[in-house]
Write an enzyme that holds these catalytic residues in place. Sequence first.
Site, PDB file in Angstrom:
ATOM      1  N   HIS A 174     -40.362  97.885  33.349  1.00  9.06           N
ATOM      2  CA  HIS A 174     -39.462  97.072  34.164  1.00  9.06           C
ATOM      3  C   HIS A 174     -38.406  96.457  33.277  1.00  9.06           C
ATOM      4  O   HIS A 174     -38.667  96.086  32.136  1.00  9.06           O
ATOM      5  CB  HIS A 174     -40.225  95.984  34.927  1.00  9.06           C
ATOM      6  CG  HIS A 174     -41.201  95.224  34.089  1.00  9.06           C
ATOM      7  ND1 HIS A 174     -42.424  95.753  33.717  1.00  9.06           N
ATOM      8  CD2 HIS A 174     -41.144  93.999  33.535  1.00  9.06           C
ATOM      9  CE1 HIS A 174     -43.071  94.871  32.978  1.00  9.06           C
ATOM     10  NE2 HIS A 174     -42.304  93.800  32.838  1.00  9.06           N
TER      11      HIS A 174
ATOM     12  N   HIS B 206     -35.919  93.335  32.877  1.00  5.21           N
ATOM     13  CA  HIS B 206     -35.597  91.978  33.322  1.00  5.21           C
ATOM     14  C   HIS B 206     -34.076  91.802  33.276  1.00  5.21           C
ATOM     15  O   HIS B 206     -33.438  92.128  32.269  1.00  5.21           O
ATOM     16  CB  HIS B 206     -36.200  90.936  32.379  1.00  5.21           C
ATOM     17  CG  HIS B 206     -37.694  90.910  32.300  1.00  5.21           C
ATOM     18  ND1 HIS B 206     -38.466  89.954  32.920  1.00  5.21           N
ATOM     19  CD2 HIS B 206     -38.570  91.723  31.642  1.00  5.21           C
ATOM     20  CE1 HIS B 206     -39.748  90.168  32.654  1.00  5.21           C
ATOM     21  NE2 HIS B 206     -39.846  91.234  31.872  1.00  5.21           N
TER      22      HIS B 206
ATOM     23  N   ASP C 183     -38.123  87.980  40.168  1.00 10.26           N
ATOM     24  CA  ASP C 183     -39.348  87.674  39.426  1.00 10.26           C
ATOM     25  C   ASP C 183     -40.028  86.466  40.065  1.00 10.26           C
ATOM     26  O   ASP C 183     -39.376  85.509  40.472  1.00 10.26           O
ATOM     27  CB  ASP C 183     -39.020  87.374  37.955  1.00 10.26           C
ATOM     28  CG  ASP C 183     -40.248  87.421  37.071  1.00 10.26           C
ATOM     29  OD1 ASP C 183     -40.353  88.351  36.255  1.00 10.26           O
ATOM     30  OD2 ASP C 183     -41.116  86.524  37.196  1.00 10.26           O
TER      31      ASP C 183
ATOM     32  N   ASN D  45     -39.814  94.318  27.703  1.00  9.09           N
ATOM     33  CA  ASN D  45     -40.919  93.940  26.825  1.00  9.09           C
ATOM     34  C   ASN D  45     -41.868  95.119  26.677  1.00  9.09           C
ATOM     35  O   ASN D  45     -42.333  95.674  27.673  1.00  9.09           O
ATOM     36  CB  ASN D  45     -41.666  92.733  27.403  1.00  9.09           C
ATOM     37  CG  ASN D  45     -40.809  91.474  27.424  1.00  9.09           C
ATOM     38  OD1 ASN D  45     -40.051  91.221  26.476  1.00  9.09           O
ATOM     39  ND2 ASN D  45     -40.902  90.694  28.477  1.00  9.09           N
TER      40      ASN D  45
ATOM     41  N   GLY E  88     -44.947  90.337  24.682  1.00  9.31           N
ATOM     42  CA  GLY E  88     -45.428  89.605  25.849  1.00  9.31           C
ATOM     43  C   GLY E  88     -45.519  90.426  27.114  1.00  9.31           C
ATOM     44  O   GLY E  88     -45.548  89.872  28.217  1.00  9.31           O
TER      45      GLY E  88
HETATM   46  P1  AMP Z   1     -43.535  91.385  31.379  1.00  4.29           P
HETATM   47  O1  AMP Z   1     -44.100  90.132  30.762  1.00  4.29           O
HETATM   48  O2  AMP Z   1     -42.300  91.876  30.684  1.00  4.29           O
HETATM   49  O3  AMP Z   1     -44.585  92.451  31.552  1.00  4.29           O
HETATM   50  O4  AMP Z   1     -43.000  90.948  32.812  1.00  4.29           O
HETATM   51  C1  AMP Z   1     -43.774  90.954  33.953  1.00  4.29           C
HETATM   52  C2  AMP Z   1     -43.075  90.050  34.912  1.00  4.29           C
HETATM   53  O5  AMP Z   1     -43.580  90.286  36.219  1.00  4.29           O
HETATM   54  C3  AMP Z   1     -43.248  88.556  34.643  1.00  4.29           C
HETATM   55  O6  AMP Z   1     -41.971  87.969  34.405  1.00  4.29           O
HETATM   56  C4  AMP Z   1     -43.917  88.038  35.899  1.00  4.29           C
HETATM   57  O7  AMP Z   1     -43.472  86.754  36.270  1.00  4.29           O
HETATM   58  C5  AMP Z   1     -43.527  89.086  36.910  1.00  4.29           C
HETATM   59  N1  AMP Z   1     -44.406  89.198  38.066  1.00  4.29           N
HETATM   60  C6  AMP Z   1     -45.752  89.237  38.082  1.00  4.29           C
HETATM   61  N2  AMP Z   1     -46.219  89.369  39.332  1.00  4.29           N
HETATM   62  C7  AMP Z   1     -45.129  89.431  40.133  1.00  4.29           C
HETATM   63  C8  AMP Z   1     -44.946  89.576  41.537  1.00  4.29           C
HETATM   64  N3  AMP Z   1     -45.985  89.689  42.392  1.00  4.29           N
HETATM   65  N4  AMP Z   1     -43.678  89.580  42.017  1.00  4.29           N
HETATM   66  C9  AMP Z   1     -42.625  89.460  41.195  1.00  4.29           C
HETATM   67  N5  AMP Z   1     -42.734  89.339  39.845  1.00  4.29           N
HETATM   68  C10 AMP Z   1     -43.973  89.322  39.327  1.00  4.29           C
END
Ligand code: AMP
Length: 112
Positions: free
Chosen positions: A98, A100, A28, A85, A91
């Site tokens: 995805h 986490h 992340d 999420n 959030g």
């Molecule tokens: P969510 O809030 O569950 O939709 O998680 C999306 C996640 O994607 C967040 O934790 C962000 O920090 C992560 N994220 C966004 N852009 C990127 C990127 N280019 N590379 C890796 N992680 C990312």
Amino acid sequence: MTLFEKIIARQIPANIVAETSEWLAFHDIQPQAPVHVLVVPKKLIPRVGEAGLDDAAVLGALLLGAKEVARLTGILETGFRVVINHGADAGETVPHLHVHVLGGRPLGWPPG
Ligand code: AMP
């Protein structure tokens, strides 16, 4: 294309941890723990609440992918958390399912 489709297609760089025919795992960009990896299906499912019965194998593969990420990053023994999420209250920010994988420190419960 979603942001994560672009990462899967190598159009946007990412720090990749592991990959199979069904998913890609990468760090992340804003880690919330010493280990914070996302496991993303190559099939575009926007969010878990939109998965169908035909996605059962992919959903199972994502959990096994989380286990593999935990093993590769050294947190399988110390403990880790798996988070998905869905929607505004959770959030969710990227409309591409995805998982986490978080670990490397004690994680509080319940989440804030
Ligand atoms: P969510 O809030 O569950 O939709 O998680 C999306 C996640 O994607 C967040 O934790 C962000 O920090 C992560 N994220 C966004 N852009 C990127 C990127 N280019 N590379 C890796 N992680 C990312």
